[in-house]
Design a protein around this motif. Structure first.
Motif, short mmCIF file in Angstrom:
data_model
loop_
_atom_site.label_atom_id
_atom_site.label_comp_id
_atom_site.label_asym_id
_atom_site.label_seq_id
_atom_site.Cartn_x
_atom_site.Cartn_y
_atom_site.Cartn_z
N ASN A 177 0.86 -1.17 0.00
CA ASN A 177 0.00 0.00 0.00
C ASN A 177 0.91 1.24 0.00
OD1 ASN A 177 -1.49 2.23 0.87
ND2 ASN A 177 -2.76 1.02 2.25
N PHE A 226 0.57 4.20 0.87
CA PHE A 226 0.41 5.23 1.92
C PHE A 226 0.32 4.59 3.32
CE2 PHE A 226 -1.75 6.54 -1.99
CZ PHE A 226 -0.97 7.62 -2.34
N ILE A 236 -0.39 6.79 6.61
CA ILE A 236 -1.73 7.32 6.89
C ILE A 236 -2.46 6.30 7.77
CG2 ILE A 236 -3.95 7.95 5.87
CD1 ILE A 236 -2.45 9.15 3.53
N ASN A 237 -2.38 5.03 7.37
CA ASN A 237 -3.00 3.98 8.19
C ASN A 237 -2.32 3.84 9.54
OD1 ASN A 237 -4.90 3.34 6.30
ND2 ASN A 237 -3.90 1.46 5.60
N GLN A 266 -3.60 6.33 11.97
CA GLN A 266 -4.95 6.06 12.48
C GLN A 266 -4.96 4.89 13.47
OE1 GLN A 266 -7.00 8.25 11.95
NE2 GLN A 266 -6.22 9.24 10.11
N VAL A 267 -4.26 3.83 13.10
CA VAL A 267 -4.36 2.60 13.92
C VAL A 267 -3.70 2.80 15.28
CG1 VAL A 267 -2.24 1.35 13.21
CG2 VAL A 267 -4.34 0.08 13.67
N ASN A 279 -3.66 5.77 16.84
CA ASN A 279 -4.26 6.93 17.50
C ASN A 279 -3.25 8.07 17.63
OD1 ASN A 279 -6.10 8.49 18.95
ND2 ASN A 279 -5.42 7.66 20.93
N TRP A 301 -1.13 11.51 15.64
CA TRP A 301 -1.45 12.67 14.80
C TRP A 301 -0.24 12.99 13.94
CZ3 TRP A 301 -0.61 18.39 15.38
CH2 TRP A 301 -1.39 19.11 14.47
N ARG A 302 -0.51 13.32 12.68
CA ARG A 302 0.58 13.55 11.73
C ARG A 302 0.52 14.97 11.21
NH1 ARG A 302 1.57 11.91 5.83
NH2 ARG A 302 -0.64 12.28 5.56
N ASP A 328 -8.63 16.04 11.22
CA ASP A 328 -8.52 15.01 10.18
C ASP A 328 -9.75 14.09 10.08
OD1 ASP A 328 -5.92 16.04 9.99
OD2 ASP A 328 -5.14 14.55 11.39
N GLU A 375 -9.82 11.89 6.95
CA GLU A 375 -8.95 10.70 6.95
C GLU A 375 -9.54 9.59 7.81
OE1 GLU A 375 -4.65 11.38 7.52
OE2 GLU A 375 -5.00 13.42 6.82
N TYR A 426 -10.87 5.95 6.66
CA TYR A 426 -10.19 4.80 7.27
C TYR A 426 -11.23 3.83 7.86
CZ TYR A 426 -7.14 2.08 10.33
OH TYR A 426 -6.48 1.06 10.95
N MET A 474 -9.40 5.37 1.86
CA MET A 474 -8.35 6.28 2.32
C MET A 474 -8.62 7.69 1.80
SD MET A 474 -4.70 4.36 1.88
CE MET A 474 -3.80 4.83 3.33
N ILE A 515 -6.31 10.84 0.97
CA ILE A 515 -4.88 11.15 0.83
C ILE A 515 -4.73 12.67 0.78
CG2 ILE A 515 -2.78 10.70 -0.50
CD1 ILE A 515 -4.19 8.12 0.24
N MET A 540 -12.20 4.96 18.31
CA MET A 540 -11.15 5.93 18.03
C MET A 540 -11.36 7.21 18.84
SD MET A 540 -10.13 7.08 14.18
CE MET A 540 -9.58 5.62 13.40
N LYS A 584 -10.45 6.93 22.47
CA LYS A 584 -8.99 7.00 22.63
C LYS A 584 -8.50 8.45 22.48
CE LYS A 584 -7.65 2.56 22.77
NZ LYS A 584 -8.93 1.98 23.19
N THR A 585 -8.97 9.13 21.46
CA THR A 585 -8.44 10.49 21.24
C THR A 585 -8.83 11.43 22.38
OG1 THR A 585 -10.33 11.04 19.84
CG2 THR A 585 -8.31 10.40 18.71
N TRP A 623 -2.50 12.69 22.45
CA TRP A 623 -1.04 12.77 22.29
C TRP A 623 -0.49 14.03 22.95
CZ3 TRP A 623 0.28 17.14 19.67
CH2 TRP A 623 -0.71 17.71 18.86
#
Lengths: 360, 342
Positions: free
Chosen positions: A73, A75, A78-79, A82-83, A85, A87-88, B65, B68, B72, B77, B79, B201, B204-205, B210
């Protein structure tokens, strides 16, 4: 000014996949100890992509004007974001000096920065691939983790995923290597920074998500346009096309396409069977979390696929034919048989994973 | 390229990202509401941070996001691509339109006239994180047709203004010419599974962010510290901040009540798939949170005119209100976690 995030390097492990290796190191830097196969798997990074490079690309920097495939894949981060938790933050800058200042700021804030580089000049600089062994085209697509800099000795401190030890490059040279904008997949000063949580989602959840995404994109591939194929569709197209490559592209395109086959098959991950070995290892590791659920058996399927892909990779190279033209090799019928076997086993393995996921 | 405009059906909504991703998915054959997109995209959040120059607090009740995360959780996806090269950005956008794909992009809201007219907030701040959907362009007329969440009619803006809005580098969040390209899966994950993933999700967030100024810890810090603001700033800055907080909690793309009403609606729709008593309790909590945040927002509005009134009037009632919010925010996430544990 000098700032080096020493702790980042301390946790480094070698990886043949740059993005996955860098993300694994980052997890370690943030106190999460995962293996490379595990990060590969939970990111749903396995896959297959195939493109003719004629229509619009998914992103402007991914325009590849020749037939190319990817065993994964394209990308995965990106996954991965997410998996886990996380942040990018990411960006791209045409001004190399500004890009460098931004990188320094991020490092000063304690963030290792993932930076894309142009491979020909970069590998030459760090003397990783001997140019007499491999003829590298000018291309981006490779990422390195910048974890420090020293303006007194004018060096950037880098973790290269393919190497065990860190690399130092002169700052001005590094600025040039990362700012190339006129090659295949130009790096254009692309950067990414990841912010990870102190606690990851539990392992069962991450494995389940990674596998769900992988099997979905394999068996129900993404639709983008009639030029780019994913998953089982991409494999089907690759199987149909590959032995006709000499007749559907000119010699330069053919050589570049073959470079990518060898890149994934030989240089970056020798005997890895287009990453199927990594997938097999991931599934066997999953067995520690989900004991006796059938992960080992499906892991073995991917190890068989690894062996089959290795055979194909060793066959896909150019030879001169009697009429003076280039062709792929003299054992096409045997190779077609292997490709058919690969296609069927890829499908069977993915379908077995669907059944396994339903039972979890 | 009028075929997009002809085939696209625009539905208004409460928040830009969730409205537009829902509309784009509908355009591509998946009938999914804005509310489901907001929840599946783990849109519930909280950010509390301060910039020093200018001295403005950024208070926002949603997570980042959403596009995204929605994609997901549905098995596809989104991008993202950013660039400081305006020509590359324009080419990417027009190429998408030419191929029949409406494009979700970032704009600096203060650069577009129709947004400035609607929200006087943008006289004070630059915000490059607003999403619009581009449906059409005309090189002859030098215009672009965009759909926006709060407008039933398409907006026509000049290419020049759109370029300025896209490439804006000002403010706390720059637009960076961001555009999303969607990879739609051949088969989506089931809506029920996507809902559960989105809730998981979001738990968790909110509970394990973070950074400690976001999620539940961000809510706690905001509620604990906001009453001290008058000691930290000049009166003029306090008023400006109070007005901004009011707008960000109640008016600009939140659906009212700091996104909690929107989240309650998500849970209500989600519960048609989940059928859970625990989720029913969570709906009540988020509905109440919507009411409480609205009350807080209105206090900020009063304070934006007179800093000795409203939220900074020094009353015990205000302290209790903020404590209640903290309690309910924690309860909401605990209930969602309970549901996941069932």
């Amino acid at each position: 000014m000098r700032r080096i995030l020493e702790k980042y390097f301390e946790g480094h492990k070698r990886s043949t996949l740059c993005e996955i290796g860098a993300f694994r190191d980052l997890l370690e830097y943030n106190g999460h100890n995962l293996t490379i196969p595990m990060v590969f798997g939970i990111s749903g990074a396995m896959g297959f992509g195939y493109s003719y490079g004629k229509d619009r690309p998914i992103r402007p920097d991914l325009h590849l004007p020749f037939t190319v495939f990817s065993p994964f894949n394209p990308f995965p981060l990106i996954n991965a974001t997410q998996v886990t938790n996380s942040w990018r933050r990411f960006g791209r800058n045409s001004d190399k000096d500004k890009a460098w200042e931004d990188t320094k700021t991020l490092i000063n804030e304690g963030n290792p920065v993932l930076v894309e580089v142009e491979t020909q000049s970069y590998f030459k600089k760090i003397q990783l691939f001997n140019s007499s062994e491999i003829s590298l085209p000018q291309t981006g697509g490779h990422v390195v983790m910048v974890y420090g800099y020293d303006e007194e000795d004018q060096n950037v401190y880098i973790v290269e995923s393919l190497l065990m030890n860190p690399v130092k490059i002169n700052i001005e040279e590094f600025k040039l290597i990362r700012s190339v904008s006129d090659c295949i997949m130009p790096p254009q000063n692309e950067w990414q920074v990841f912010y990870l949580p102190s606690q990851l989602p539990n392992m069962e959840e991450m494995i389940f998500n990674g596998l769900s995404h992988f099997v979905n994109q394999m068996l129900h591939p993404y639709n983008f346009n009639s030029d780019i194929f994913f998953g089982i569709d991409a494999l089907e197209q690759f199987r149909k096309d590959v032995f006709n490559w000499p007749s559907i592209m000119d010699l330069d395109q053919l050589k570049t396409s073959l470079f990518f086959v060898q890149n994934f098959g030989t240089f970056m991950y020798p005997m890895g069977g287009f990453l199927r070995k990594l997938m097999g290892e991931f599934l066997k590791e999953c067995n520690q979390t989900f004991k006796g659920k059938g992960f080992v058996e499906i892991g073995d399927m991917y190890l068989s696929l690894c062996a089959l892909w290795n055979r194909i990779i060793s066959q896909i190279h150019l030879i001169n034919s009697d009429d003076g033209k280039m062709k792929l090799n003299t054992h096409i019928s045997e190779n077609k048989k292997i490709l058919n076997e690969i296609f069927n086993l890829e499908r069977e393995a993915a379908e077995s994973l669907v059944i396994l996921l339903e039972k979890l | 390229m009028s075929h997009i405009v002809d085939n696209y059906k625009h539905y208004m909504g409460s928040h830009c990202s969730s409205t537009l991703i829902s509309n784009v998915l509908k355009y591509n054959g998946l009938d999914i509401s804005e509310e489901l997109c907001f929840g599946i995209g783990a849109g519930l959040g909280f950010v509390y941070r301060k910039a020093f120059n200018p001295p403005l607090y950024f208070v926002l009740g949603r997570a980042d996001d959403i596009e995204e995360k929605v994609m997901y959780c549905l098995g596809g996806m989104a991008i993202p691509y950013t660039t400081d090269n305006d020509q590359t950005a324009w080419k990417q956008l027009t190429s998408s339109i030419d191929h029949g794909n409406p494009a979700i992009i970032n704009v600096d809201a203060s650069c577009l006239e129709y947004l400035r007219k609607k929200f006087n907030l943008f006289d004070h701040v630059r915000y490059g994180g607003h999403r619009v959907l581009v449906l059409d362009y005309s090189n002859e007329k030098k215009t672009v047709t965009v759909a926006d969440y709060l407008w039933s009619q398409y907006q026509t803006v000049s290419i020049e203004h759109l370029q300025n809005a896209r490439s804006s580098q000002d403010g706390q969040m720059s637009a960076d010419n961001l555009m999303y390209t969607l990879l739609l899966p051949g088969r989506y994950f089931s809506i029920k599974d996507a809902i559960i993933s989105g809730i998981r999700m979001n738990v968790k967030t909110m509970s394990q962010p973070w950074f400690d100024l976001i999620g539940l810890s961000g809510v706690g810090k905001f509620c604990d510290r906001v009453l001290t603001w008058p000691r930290l700033m000049k009166e003029e800055d306090i008023k400006k901040n109070a007005y901004m907080v009011y707008m960000m909690l109640e008016v600009v793309g939140t659906g009212g009540g700091n996104f909690r009403r929107l989240y309650a609606r998500f849970l209500r729709e989600a519960n048609e798939y989940l059928g859970s008593k625990t989720i029913r309790k969570a709906i009540e909590v988020y509905s109440e949170l919507g009411r409480l945040w609205k009350e807080v927002a209105l206090l900020f509005k009063i304070s934006s005119e007179d800093v000795t009134k409203g939220i900074w009037a020094g009353t015990e009632k205000n302290k209790i209100l903020l404590e209640q919010i903290k309690k309910y925010e924690n309860n909401g996430i605990m209930l969602l976690q309970d549901y996941l544990n069932e």
